[in-house]
Write a protein that holds these residues in place. Sequence first.
Motif, short mmCIF file in Angstrom:
data_model
loop_
_atom_site.label_atom_id
_atom_site.label_comp_id
_atom_site.label_asym_id
_atom_site.label_seq_id
_atom_site.Cartn_x
_atom_site.Cartn_y
_atom_site.Cartn_z
N GLN A 254 -4.94 -2.00 1.19
CA GLN A 254 -5.70 -1.71 2.41
C GLN A 254 -4.76 -1.36 3.57
O GLN A 254 -3.59 -1.79 3.57
CB GLN A 254 -6.56 -2.91 2.80
CG GLN A 254 -7.68 -3.19 1.82
CD GLN A 254 -8.61 -4.29 2.33
OE1 GLN A 254 -8.26 -5.05 3.22
NE2 GLN A 254 -9.79 -4.36 1.74
N PRO A 255 -5.25 -0.59 4.51
CA PRO A 255 -4.42 -0.32 5.71
C PRO A 255 -3.93 -1.61 6.34
O PRO A 255 -4.69 -2.58 6.46
CB PRO A 255 -5.39 0.44 6.62
CG PRO A 255 -6.35 1.09 5.69
CD PRO A 255 -6.53 0.11 4.55
N GLY B 241 -1.61 -3.41 5.00
CA GLY B 241 -1.04 -4.21 3.94
C GLY B 241 0.39 -3.84 3.61
O GLY B 241 1.00 -2.98 4.26
N LYS C 44 -0.28 2.69 6.19
CA LYS C 44 -1.30 3.52 6.80
C LYS C 44 -1.87 4.47 5.74
O LYS C 44 -1.18 4.77 4.74
CB LYS C 44 -0.70 4.35 7.93
CG LYS C 44 0.03 3.56 8.99
CD LYS C 44 0.70 4.49 9.99
CE LYS C 44 1.48 3.71 11.03
NZ LYS C 44 2.16 4.63 12.00
N PRO C 45 -3.07 4.96 5.94
CA PRO C 45 -3.63 5.92 4.98
C PRO C 45 -2.71 7.12 4.74
O PRO C 45 -2.65 7.65 3.62
CB PRO C 45 -4.95 6.34 5.62
CG PRO C 45 -5.36 5.14 6.41
CD PRO C 45 -4.07 4.58 6.96
N THR D 53 -0.24 7.36 1.80
CA THR D 53 -0.70 7.64 0.44
C THR D 53 0.08 8.80 -0.16
O THR D 53 0.15 9.89 0.43
CB THR D 53 -2.20 7.97 0.45
OG1 THR D 53 -2.93 6.81 0.86
CG2 THR D 53 -2.69 8.40 -0.92
N VAL E 189 -3.35 4.05 0.07
CA VAL E 189 -3.69 3.17 1.19
C VAL E 189 -5.10 3.54 1.65
O VAL E 189 -5.31 4.62 2.21
CB VAL E 189 -2.69 3.29 2.33
CG1 VAL E 189 -3.02 2.27 3.43
CG2 VAL E 189 -1.27 3.10 1.83
N SER E 190 -6.02 2.66 1.38
CA SER E 190 -7.41 2.96 1.68
C SER E 190 -8.21 1.68 1.79
O SER E 190 -7.92 0.70 1.11
CB SER E 190 -8.01 3.86 0.59
OG SER E 190 -9.39 4.07 0.80
N SER E 191 -9.24 1.72 2.65
CA SER E 191 -10.13 0.58 2.74
C SER E 191 -11.35 0.77 1.85
O SER E 191 -12.22 -0.09 1.79
CB SER E 191 -10.56 0.38 4.20
OG SER E 191 -11.14 1.57 4.70
#
Length: 116
Positions: free
Chosen positions: A13-14, A16, A87-88, A91, A114-116
């Motif tokens: 997750q962002p 993390g 951060k996304p 990725t 990186v994603s929620s």
Amino acid sequence: QVQLVESGGGLVQPGGSLRLSCAASGFTFSSYAMSWYRQAPGKERELVAELISVGARATYADSAKGRFAISRDNARNTVFLQMNRLKPEDTAVYYCKAAGWGGDYWGQGTHVTVSS
């Protein structure tokens, strides 16, 4: 036979953290500069961090400064990339690279999402 094997990627997750590892074999690891690159979908591969030797000053891309840390353990022939506050836009597929007198060697990459 030279081998670079990355591990530690995955979905996070962002905000993390992840720790990537790259295990090397088949060459004199301590004599090679080690670096991490990444390639996001549709983009060129870019340098993330580089560490020439233990105790040397590391070089970071502006996007990685203050969040990522590269380190190496010559006894274990391994280079690490600690990634914090992800951060996304982080990725990508992350690759390790060894550069030295014998040439440049690349691993197969490990995916980081990186994603929620």
